[in-house]
Design a protein around this motif. Structure first.
Motif, PDB file in Angstrom:
ATOM      1  N   GLU A 148       0.810  -1.219   0.000  1.00  0.00           N
ATOM      2  CA  GLU A 148       0.000   0.000   0.000  1.00  0.00           C
ATOM      3  C   GLU A 148       0.841   1.267   0.000  1.00  0.00           C
ATOM      4  O   GLU A 148       0.351   2.327  -0.389  1.00  0.00           O
ATOM      5  CB  GLU A 148      -0.939   0.013   1.212  1.00  0.00           C
ATOM      6  N   ASN A 149       2.090   1.186   0.446  1.00  0.00           N
ATOM      7  CA  ASN A 149       2.905   2.396   0.527  1.00  0.00           C
ATOM      8  C   ASN A 149       4.390   2.034   0.433  1.00  0.00           C
ATOM      9  O   ASN A 149       4.772   0.853   0.433  1.00  0.00           O
ATOM     10  CB  ASN A 149       2.616   3.164   1.825  1.00  0.00           C
ATOM     11  N   GLU A 150       5.230   3.068   0.363  1.00  0.00           N
ATOM     12  CA  GLU A 150       6.662   2.862   0.168  1.00  0.00           C
ATOM     13  C   GLU A 150       7.296   2.125   1.342  1.00  0.00           C
ATOM     14  O   GLU A 150       8.216   1.314   1.150  1.00  0.00           O
ATOM     15  CB  GLU A 150       7.347   4.214  -0.037  1.00  0.00           C
ATOM     16  N   GLU A 151       6.820   2.366   2.550  1.00  0.00           N
ATOM     17  CA  GLU A 151       7.380   1.672   3.707  1.00  0.00           C
ATOM     18  C   GLU A 151       7.175   0.165   3.602  1.00  0.00           C
ATOM     19  O   GLU A 151       8.051  -0.624   3.975  1.00  0.00           O
ATOM     20  CB  GLU A 151       6.763   2.213   4.996  1.00  0.00           C
ATOM     21  N   LEU A 152       6.004  -0.242   3.080  1.00  0.00           N
ATOM     22  CA  LEU A 152       5.750  -1.669   2.919  1.00  0.00           C
ATOM     23  C   LEU A 152       6.601  -2.254   1.789  1.00  0.00           C
ATOM     24  O   LEU A 152       7.046  -3.398   1.879  1.00  0.00           O
ATOM     25  CB  LEU A 152       4.267  -1.916   2.659  1.00  0.00           C
ATOM     26  N   PHE A 153       6.833  -1.465   0.736  1.00  0.00           N
ATOM     27  CA  PHE A 153       7.751  -1.925  -0.305  1.00  0.00           C
ATOM     28  C   PHE A 153       9.111  -2.262   0.322  1.00  0.00           C
ATOM     29  O   PHE A 153       9.701  -3.307   0.045  1.00  0.00           O
ATOM     30  CB  PHE A 153       7.939  -0.845  -1.377  1.00  0.00           C
TER      31      PHE A 153
ATOM     32  N   LYS B 187      12.936  -6.744   2.309  1.00  0.00           N
ATOM     33  CA  LYS B 187      13.672  -7.496   3.321  1.00  0.00           C
ATOM     34  C   LYS B 187      13.259  -8.960   3.328  1.00  0.00           C
ATOM     35  O   LYS B 187      14.010  -9.820   3.807  1.00  0.00           O
ATOM     36  CB  LYS B 187      13.447  -6.876   4.702  1.00  0.00           C
ATOM     37  N   PHE B 188      12.050  -9.237   2.792  1.00  0.00           N
ATOM     38  CA  PHE B 188      11.565 -10.612   2.680  1.00  0.00           C
ATOM     39  C   PHE B 188      11.890 -11.202   1.310  1.00  0.00           C
ATOM     40  O   PHE B 188      11.336 -12.217   0.917  1.00  0.00           O
ATOM     41  CB  PHE B 188      10.049 -10.664   2.897  1.00  0.00           C
ATOM     42  N   SER B 189      12.797 -10.536   0.556  1.00  0.00           N
ATOM     43  CA  SER B 189      13.309 -10.992  -0.741  1.00  0.00           C
ATOM     44  C   SER B 189      12.352 -10.805  -1.911  1.00  0.00           C
ATOM     45  O   SER B 189      12.554 -11.387  -2.985  1.00  0.00           O
ATOM     46  CB  SER B 189      13.747 -12.468  -0.668  1.00  0.00           C
ATOM     47  N   PHE B 190      11.304  -9.997  -1.752  1.00  0.00           N
ATOM     48  CA  PHE B 190      10.438  -9.670  -2.884  1.00  0.00           C
ATOM     49  C   PHE B 190      11.106  -8.596  -3.746  1.00  0.00           C
ATOM     50  O   PHE B 190      11.841  -7.752  -3.241  1.00  0.00           O
ATOM     51  CB  PHE B 190       9.078  -9.155  -2.399  1.00  0.00           C
ATOM     52  N   GLU B 191      10.840  -8.652  -5.059  1.00  0.00           N
ATOM     53  CA  GLU B 191      11.399  -7.680  -5.988  1.00  0.00           C
ATOM     54  C   GLU B 191      10.294  -6.835  -6.607  1.00  0.00           C
ATOM     55  O   GLU B 191       9.180  -7.311  -6.835  1.00  0.00           O
ATOM     56  CB  GLU B 191      12.169  -8.395  -7.107  1.00  0.00           C
ATOM     57  N   ARG B 192      10.621  -5.567  -6.896  1.00  0.00           N
ATOM     58  CA  ARG B 192       9.654  -4.667  -7.535  1.00  0.00           C
ATOM     59  C   ARG B 192       9.600  -4.988  -9.031  1.00  0.00           C
ATOM     60  O   ARG B 192      10.480  -4.604  -9.784  1.00  0.00           O
ATOM     61  CB  ARG B 192      10.072  -3.212  -7.313  1.00  0.00           C
ATOM     62  N   THR B 193       8.556  -5.678  -9.441  1.00  0.00           N
ATOM     63  CA  THR B 193       8.465  -6.111 -10.839  1.00  0.00           C
ATOM     64  C   THR B 193       7.127  -5.768 -11.479  1.00  0.00           C
ATOM     65  O   THR B 193       6.949  -5.990 -12.674  1.00  0.00           O
ATOM     66  CB  THR B 193       8.678  -7.626 -10.965  1.00  0.00           C
TER      67      THR B 193
END
Length: 278
Positions: free
Chosen positions: A119-124, A129-135
């Motif tokens: 929902e927001n940049e902090e959650l990104f 940190k949980f190894s998710f990538e912005r795709t």
């Protein structure tokens, strides 16, 4: 609660009331009807994980079935949905542990990739940190009304079935990877009565959009990028501007994130998702 013990478990149908309570306490914009419809028509046994403290559900991640389709291939994908932790139990490392457990169980269930929409940049930053990538990314484009189209050539559909949706989505996947929901999820998204979004369909495309003060915001569309505004203008005659979220490569606006559950050489970057589920 200094030494409290949290137990991660798969969520079962018997946990529906606990899921509902945690959901409504964390997502205040969702009304009870939407939650009841979801739990009654979409939620499946063992399709989600929860963290429990003394049998109380204190955090959860729900699983939604979908595929990521691209270049005539597809990958079984799971959308991590309704991710939340009870306020009393936040900042204790519970969600980090629950995400590891969720990935493990999703892989066991045959999913190849998982994705989510922060929902927001902090959650990104947290999910990185949980190894998710912005795709999952988009670019906004503004279209203004022009009298350059013939309304008689635009044929709107009053009924939009899963077959129509699948055909349009498959065609879109030839240009960019897209998320395609399973039939159960499709029926929930497109058939529920919603006041916050509108839908418009033709044989060659569709759009999901929100009417704002002086313009329309298109969350998701499939079809010809230039024809979709005409499709909407033909119905929403009071509006002169349409802002569309168009799929684009990273470096544009980040919208969602993915994590590969299995090793693969397939490139599923720049996935076009569109609208947050529900």
């Amino acid at each position: 609660m200094r030494n409290f013990k949290i137990k991660n478990k798969l969520l079962l149908t018997e946990n529906k009331n606990q899921i509902k309570n945690l959901w409504l306490n964390n997502f205040l914009d969702d009304d009870e009807k939407i939650v009841d419809d979801f739990l009654g028509n979409v939620f499946e046994n063992k399709k989600g994980v929860g963290a429990f403290f003394n049998d109380e559900l204190v955090a959860m991640i729900l699983f939604l079935n979908s595929k990521i389709i691209f270049e005539n291939k597809d990958k079984r994908a799971v959308y991590f949905y309704a991710v939340c932790t009870d306020e009393k139990y936040r900042n204790k490392g519970i969600m980090k542990s629950l995400f590891s457990y969720a990935k493990e169980k999703a892989k066991e269930q045959g999913f190849e990739v998982c994705f989510l929409v922060p929902e927001n940049e902090e959650l990104f930053k947290m999910y990185e940190k949980f190894s998710f990538e912005r795709t999952i990314c988009y670019e906004e484009k503004l279209f203004t009304f022009e009298n350059g189209y013939d309304k008689n050539t635009i044929i709107l559909l009053t009924d939009f079935c899963y077959k129509d949706y699948k055909t349009i989505r498959l065609n879109a996947s030839l240009k960019t990877p897209v998320v395609m929901w399973s039939e159960k999820e499709f029926n929930f998204i497109f058939n529920q009565n919603r006041n916050d979004v509108s839908f418009i369909f033709s044989k060659s495309g569709y759009a999901i959009y929100e009417k704002q003060k002086d313009e329309i915001l298109v969350f998701e569309f499939c079809g010809n990028e230039k024809e979709i505004p005409d499709l909407i203008f033909s119905k929403e005659t009071d509006y002169k501007k349409i802002r569309m979220r168009v799929p684009r490569e990273a470096t544009k606006t980040d919208f969602g994130m993915t994590f590969n559950l299995v090793d693969s050489d397939d490139d599923v970057n720049s996935i076009y998702f569109g609208m947050p589920y529900g």
